[in-house]
Design a protein around this motif. Structure first.
Motif, PDB file in Angstrom:
ATOM      1  N   ARG A  71      -2.624   5.857 -11.298  1.00  0.00           N
ATOM      2  CA  ARG A  71      -1.736   5.283 -12.305  1.00  0.00           C
ATOM      3  C   ARG A  71      -0.425   5.368 -11.885  1.00  0.00           C
ATOM      4  O   ARG A  71       0.561   6.230 -12.157  1.00  0.00           O
ATOM      5  N   TRP A  72       0.159   4.565 -11.030  1.00  0.00           N
ATOM      6  CA  TRP A  72       1.476   4.350 -10.536  1.00  0.00           C
ATOM      7  C   TRP A  72       1.961   3.021 -10.875  1.00  0.00           C
ATOM      8  O   TRP A  72       1.405   1.847 -11.058  1.00  0.00           O
ATOM      9  N   GLU A  73       3.461   2.784 -11.121  1.00  0.00           N
ATOM     10  CA  GLU A  73       4.070   1.767 -11.441  1.00  0.00           C
ATOM     11  C   GLU A  73       4.909   1.328 -10.030  1.00  0.00           C
ATOM     12  O   GLU A  73       5.536   2.107  -9.210  1.00  0.00           O
ATOM     13  N   ALA A  74       5.256   0.123  -9.639  1.00  0.00           N
ATOM     14  CA  ALA A  74       6.382  -0.253  -8.754  1.00  0.00           C
ATOM     15  C   ALA A  74       7.146  -1.520  -9.142  1.00  0.00           C
ATOM     16  O   ALA A  74       6.787  -2.073 -10.111  1.00  0.00           O
ATOM     17  N   ARG A  75       8.329  -1.194  -8.788  1.00  0.00           N
ATOM     18  CA  ARG A  75       9.331  -2.229  -9.316  1.00  0.00           C
ATOM     19  C   ARG A  75      10.504  -2.355  -8.267  1.00  0.00           C
ATOM     20  O   ARG A  75      10.864  -1.345  -7.363  1.00  0.00           O
ATOM     21  N   ASP A  76      11.307  -3.254  -8.310  1.00  0.00           N
ATOM     22  CA  ASP A  76      12.341  -3.501  -7.436  1.00  0.00           C
ATOM     23  C   ASP A  76      13.651  -4.215  -8.023  1.00  0.00           C
ATOM     24  O   ASP A  76      13.280  -4.680  -9.271  1.00  0.00           O
ATOM     25  N   GLU A  77      14.702  -4.208  -7.559  1.00  0.00           N
ATOM     26  CA  GLU A  77      15.687  -4.545  -8.091  1.00  0.00           C
ATOM     27  C   GLU A  77      15.856  -6.450  -7.918  1.00  0.00           C
ATOM     28  O   GLU A  77      16.721  -6.879  -8.689  1.00  0.00           O
TER      29      GLU A  77
ATOM     30  N   VAL B 124       0.772  -1.230   0.116  1.00  0.00           N
ATOM     31  CA  VAL B 124       0.096  -0.123  -0.145  1.00  0.00           C
ATOM     32  C   VAL B 124       0.736   1.304   0.001  1.00  0.00           C
ATOM     33  O   VAL B 124       1.574   1.389   0.937  1.00  0.00           O
ATOM     34  N   VAL B 125       0.530   1.999  -0.817  1.00  0.00           N
ATOM     35  CA  VAL B 125       1.394   3.387  -1.340  1.00  0.00           C
ATOM     36  C   VAL B 125       0.407   4.621  -0.558  1.00  0.00           C
ATOM     37  O   VAL B 125      -0.808   4.554  -1.442  1.00  0.00           O
TER      38      VAL B 125
ATOM     39  N   GLY C 172       1.371  -5.957  -9.500  1.00  0.00           N
ATOM     40  CA  GLY C 172       0.349  -5.771 -10.380  1.00  0.00           C
ATOM     41  C   GLY C 172      -0.548  -4.601  -9.630  1.00  0.00           C
ATOM     42  O   GLY C 172      -0.487  -4.830  -8.364  1.00  0.00           O
ATOM     43  N   TYR C 173      -1.444  -4.047 -10.251  1.00  0.00           N
ATOM     44  CA  TYR C 173      -2.354  -3.104  -9.916  1.00  0.00           C
ATOM     45  C   TYR C 173      -3.377  -3.857  -8.821  1.00  0.00           C
ATOM     46  O   TYR C 173      -3.700  -4.691  -9.457  1.00  0.00           O
ATOM     47  N   ALA C 174      -3.812  -3.457  -7.842  1.00  0.00           N
ATOM     48  CA  ALA C 174      -4.506  -4.059  -6.959  1.00  0.00           C
ATOM     49  C   ALA C 174      -5.527  -3.269  -6.602  1.00  0.00           C
ATOM     50  O   ALA C 174      -6.539  -3.697  -5.743  1.00  0.00           O
ATOM     51  N   GLY C 175      -5.812  -1.907  -6.943  1.00  0.00           N
ATOM     52  CA  GLY C 175      -6.588  -1.084  -6.421  1.00  0.00           C
ATOM     53  C   GLY C 175      -6.332   0.429  -6.027  1.00  0.00           C
ATOM     54  O   GLY C 175      -4.951   0.480  -5.877  1.00  0.00           O
ATOM     55  N   ALA C 176      -7.030   1.133  -5.880  1.00  0.00           N
ATOM     56  CA  ALA C 176      -6.675   2.548  -5.167  1.00  0.00           C
ATOM     57  C   ALA C 176      -7.810   3.211  -4.666  1.00  0.00           C
ATOM     58  O   ALA C 176      -9.044   2.672  -4.954  1.00  0.00           O
ATOM     59  N   GLU C 177      -7.720   4.341  -3.908  1.00  0.00           N
ATOM     60  CA  GLU C 177      -8.739   4.995  -3.204  1.00  0.00           C
ATOM     61  C   GLU C 177      -8.375   6.390  -3.335  1.00  0.00           C
ATOM     62  O   GLU C 177      -7.078   6.788  -3.224  1.00  0.00           O
ATOM     63  N   PHE C 178      -9.201   7.258  -3.435  1.00  0.00           N
ATOM     64  CA  PHE C 178      -9.036   8.987  -3.731  1.00  0.00           C
ATOM     65  C   PHE C 178     -10.083   9.490  -2.994  1.00  0.00           C
ATOM     66  O   PHE C 178     -11.216   9.105  -3.230  1.00  0.00           O
ATOM     67  N   GLY C 179     -10.023  10.768  -2.469  1.00  0.00           N
ATOM     68  CA  GLY C 179     -10.696  11.700  -1.990  1.00  0.00           C
ATOM     69  C   GLY C 179     -10.132  12.896  -1.652  1.00  0.00           C
ATOM     70  O   GLY C 179      -8.778  13.007  -1.694  1.00  0.00           O
ATOM     71  N   GLY C 180     -10.934  14.058  -1.343  1.00  0.00           N
ATOM     72  CA  GLY C 180     -10.550  15.309  -1.451  1.00  0.00           C
ATOM     73  C   GLY C 180     -11.648  16.295  -1.678  1.00  0.00           C
ATOM     74  O   GLY C 180     -12.766  16.105  -1.687  1.00  0.00           O
TER      75      GLY C 180
ATOM     76  N   LYS D  52      -4.572   6.468  -1.877  1.00  0.00           N
ATOM     77  CA  LYS D  52      -3.543   5.216  -1.697  1.00  0.00           C
ATOM     78  C   LYS D  52      -3.809   4.486  -3.002  1.00  0.00           C
ATOM     79  O   LYS D  52      -4.717   4.232  -3.633  1.00  0.00           O
ATOM     80  N   VAL D  53      -2.839   3.886  -3.307  1.00  0.00           N
ATOM     81  CA  VAL D  53      -2.807   2.927  -4.322  1.00  0.00           C
ATOM     82  C   VAL D  53      -2.114   1.593  -4.225  1.00  0.00           C
ATOM     83  O   VAL D  53      -1.221   1.535  -2.868  1.00  0.00           O
ATOM     84  N   MET D  54      -2.620   0.650  -4.349  1.00  0.00           N
ATOM     85  CA  MET D  54      -2.114  -0.949  -3.746  1.00  0.00           C
ATOM     86  C   MET D  54      -1.515  -1.816  -4.725  1.00  0.00           C
ATOM     87  O   MET D  54      -2.236  -1.829  -5.984  1.00  0.00           O
ATOM     88  N   PHE D  55      -0.687  -2.601  -4.599  1.00  0.00           N
ATOM     89  CA  PHE D  55      -0.087  -3.249  -5.749  1.00  0.00           C
ATOM     90  C   PHE D  55       0.063  -4.770  -4.824  1.00  0.00           C
ATOM     91  O   PHE D  55       0.185  -5.026  -3.765  1.00  0.00           O
ATOM     92  N   ARG D  56       0.065  -5.759  -5.868  1.00  0.00           N
ATOM     93  CA  ARG D  56       0.422  -7.332  -5.459  1.00  0.00           C
ATOM     94  C   ARG D  56       1.479  -7.594  -6.285  1.00  0.00           C
ATOM     95  O   ARG D  56       1.525  -7.415  -7.435  1.00  0.00           O
ATOM     96  N   PRO D  57       2.354  -8.671  -5.433  1.00  0.00           N
ATOM     97  CA  PRO D  57       2.512  -8.885  -4.237  1.00  0.00           C
ATOM     98  C   PRO D  57       3.044  -7.921  -3.246  1.00  0.00           C
ATOM     99  O   PRO D  57       3.421  -6.781  -3.808  1.00  0.00           O
ATOM    100  N   SER D  58       3.412  -8.137  -2.119  1.00  0.00           N
ATOM    101  CA  SER D  58       4.199  -7.270  -1.039  1.00  0.00           C
ATOM    102  C   SER D  58       5.520  -7.596  -1.456  1.00  0.00           C
ATOM    103  O   SER D  58       6.052  -8.668  -2.174  1.00  0.00           O
ATOM    104  N   PRO D  59       6.445  -6.598  -1.205  1.00  0.00           N
ATOM    105  CA  PRO D  59       7.918  -6.978  -1.649  1.00  0.00           C
ATOM    106  C   PRO D  59       8.432  -8.110  -1.240  1.00  0.00           C
ATOM    107  O   PRO D  59       8.462  -8.284  -0.063  1.00  0.00           O
ATOM    108  N   PRO D  60       9.371  -8.998  -1.984  1.00  0.00           N
ATOM    109  CA  PRO D  60      10.009 -10.361  -1.392  1.00  0.00           C
ATOM    110  C   PRO D  60      11.154  -9.783  -0.503  1.00  0.00           C
ATOM    111  O   PRO D  60      11.511  -8.897  -0.257  1.00  0.00           O
ATOM    112  N   PRO D  61      11.666 -10.620   0.485  1.00  0.00           N
ATOM    113  CA  PRO D  61      12.647 -10.644   1.209  1.00  0.00           C
ATOM    114  C   PRO D  61      13.883 -10.119   0.745  1.00  0.00           C
ATOM    115  O   PRO D  61      14.765  -9.298   1.171  1.00  0.00           O
TER     116      PRO D  61
END
Length: 133
Positions: free
Chosen positions: A68-74, A28-29, A80-88, A96-105
């Motif tokens: 519309r966010w991307e996530a990556r690691d080394e 979750v970001v 994968g995109y898992a959802g988002a919430e937005f308000g204001g 918040k924007v959510m991705f799957r999976p959680s980062p591996p060890p």
């Protein structure tokens, strides 16, 4: 949870990424921000599609609006995109924007990339992840 506090400004929006939450199966970001120029979406009877089109036509970044966010690691994890919430309101927003999976060890650094509706990169945010365990 990791505190991030990374700020970027693009296309009429100032945004602060405040934290990452790594759960068992989701990342979750969280972010918040303010409009640096009047937002195009003050008309409350617009559909989400009309909102995105108006934002695009008026030059506003829709990445924070649409998640519309991307996530990556080394480690090469495919997030994968898992959802988002937005308000204001008229001057500020949070979401918040959510991705799957959680980062591996094996992942030591996570890179977040918000993009606008034309697929242009707005920022590149690198976050050092705490050691697993």
């Amino acid at each position: 949870m990791v505190s991030v506090v990374h700020e970027f400004e693009a296309q009429g929006v100032r945004c602060v990424v405040s934290s990452l939450e790594a759960w068992d199966n989701v990342l979750v970001v969280r972010y918040a921000g303010e409009y640096t120029t009047p937002p195009p979406h003050l008309c409350r009877d617009l559909s989400m599609r009309e909102l995105m089109e108006r934002a695009r036509d008026e030059g506003f970044s829709s990445s924070v609006l649409a998640g519309r966010w991307e996530a990556r690691d080394e480690a090469g994890t495919v997030y994968g995109y898992a959802g988002a919430e937005f308000g204001g309101g008229e001057t500020a927003f949070e979401g918040k924007v959510m991705f799957r999976p959680s980062p591996p060890p094996l992942a030591g650094t996570l890179t977040l990339v918000p993009r606008d509706c034309e697929d242009r990169q707005l920022a590149e945010i690198r976050v050092v992840l705490p050691p697993a365990g």
